[in-house]
Design a protein around this motif. Sequence first.
Motif, PDB file in Angstrom:
ATOM      1  N   ASP A  10       0.842  -1.198   0.000  1.00 22.01           N
ATOM      2  CA  ASP A  10       0.000   0.000   0.000  1.00 22.01           C
ATOM      3  C   ASP A  10       0.880   1.251   0.000  1.00 22.01           C
ATOM      4  O   ASP A  10       0.651   2.184  -0.777  1.00 22.01           O
ATOM      5  CB  ASP A  10      -0.937  -0.034   1.223  1.00 22.01           C
ATOM      6  N   ASP A  50      -0.190   6.525   4.308  1.00 23.40           N
ATOM      7  CA  ASP A  50      -0.386   5.187   4.898  1.00 23.40           C
ATOM      8  C   ASP A  50       0.316   5.061   6.248  1.00 23.40           C
ATOM      9  O   ASP A  50       0.760   3.976   6.631  1.00 23.40           O
ATOM     10  CB  ASP A  50       0.108   4.107   3.925  1.00 23.40           C
ATOM     11  N   HIS A  63      -5.829   5.694   6.044  1.00 24.49           N
ATOM     12  CA  HIS A  63      -7.117   4.998   6.122  1.00 24.49           C
ATOM     13  C   HIS A  63      -7.220   4.180   7.406  1.00 24.49           C
ATOM     14  O   HIS A  63      -8.202   3.466   7.592  1.00 24.49           O
ATOM     15  CB  HIS A  63      -7.286   4.084   4.904  1.00 24.49           C
ATOM     16  N   HIS A  64      -6.215   4.254   8.267  1.00 26.32           N
ATOM     17  CA  HIS A  64      -6.252   3.441   9.489  1.00 26.32           C
ATOM     18  C   HIS A  64      -7.208   4.044  10.518  1.00 26.32           C
ATOM     19  O   HIS A  64      -7.128   5.229  10.819  1.00 26.32           O
ATOM     20  CB  HIS A  64      -4.847   3.308  10.085  1.00 26.32           C
ATOM     21  N   ALA A  85      -4.741   3.079   1.719  1.00 27.09           N
ATOM     22  CA  ALA A  85      -4.418   4.511   1.665  1.00 27.09           C
ATOM     23  C   ALA A  85      -4.280   4.945   0.205  1.00 27.09           C
ATOM     24  O   ALA A  85      -4.595   6.085  -0.145  1.00 27.09           O
ATOM     25  CB  ALA A  85      -3.131   4.790   2.430  1.00 27.09           C
ATOM     26  N   ASP A 112      -4.364  -5.122   1.146  1.00 27.45           N
ATOM     27  CA  ASP A 112      -4.193  -4.283   2.332  1.00 27.45           C
ATOM     28  C   ASP A 112      -5.325  -4.465   3.329  1.00 27.45           C
ATOM     29  O   ASP A 112      -5.172  -4.175   4.507  1.00 27.45           O
ATOM     30  CB  ASP A 112      -4.057  -2.807   1.948  1.00 27.45           C
TER      31      ASP A 112
HETATM   32 MN   LIG Z   1      -2.520   0.680   4.262  1.00 26.92          MN
END
Ligand SMILES: [Mn+2]
Length: 299
Positions: A10, A50, A63-64, A85, A112
């Motif tokens: 990612d 990311d 995106h976490h 991400a 991912d």
């Molecule tokens: Mn990721």
Amino acid sequence: MRLYTHTDLDGVFCAVLLSEIEEIDEINFIDPATVQSGKIPFTKFDIIADLPYDRRCGMWFDHHESSKPKPNAKFEGAWADKPSAARVIYDWAENPYLEKYASALEEVDRIDSGQVPLEQARRPTGWFLLSNTLEMSPDKKEDDEFRLHVISLLRKNQDIDAVLSDAKVAVRAAKVEQELERFAQLMRENTRMVGRVAFSDLRKLEGLPRGNNYLIYSLFPEAIASVRLMPEREQKGMVKLSVGHNIYGKKSSFDVGAAMRKLGGGGHRAVGGADVKAEEAEKVAMKIMQEINDWEKEK
Ligand SMILES: [Mn+2]
């Protein structure tokens, strides 16, 4: 701009996309803990992708769930609840130059977000095989150079078979397969079923060749979950405990993340981990397996 991105597929794909739409003159590969340490002197000329947010940076994409910003937080870039991400960047950019990456991005999304077919875990091919080649040298600089090489390959050609047939990639891909063979053998030798949970006690091992967390379920398909004690590491006196649902089997509803938080660790419903005292490791592992077995019985 300088880019700081994650070391995995990612992160690499974020670098590919950002290189198309921003002036990127340097790419650095780091892990989340390095951002959180605060040791990197980020400036407004830095993009972070990311990885967790640092308020000094100029732009951020992630995106976490763990780094989800407050609703009114002000920053350049984007955070979104998306599978990768790279997907966050792609959707944010809405740039026709990125369209040639659309089908590759679907693969990155799947990998991912942990959607790896069971047969891929045992015999990786295509994009999953490529993702396994990105983090394998004991020398980080060697990995970094390789990641830069993969980024330039992917910018030229999005056909995965062409990328895998590149000489440097092919050497690593062959090594991935070899290490996975050894990993599978060690997992088989050091795993036993406790009730319906596959318990891998790897504490006595010198180390573990690279492998993946899905493979255990191809060896023990009857397991509803797996619990693993890792070889003792740098941090003396502590052992890493990992717990996961068998995502290929019957869906379990046992909340792994909640159980791991009680032990000072973390994770999601389906997967998590914690560092536990070496002398208590087996007892803690047994207790968690008991909880999983009981949980499934009661339903
Ligand atoms: Mn990721």
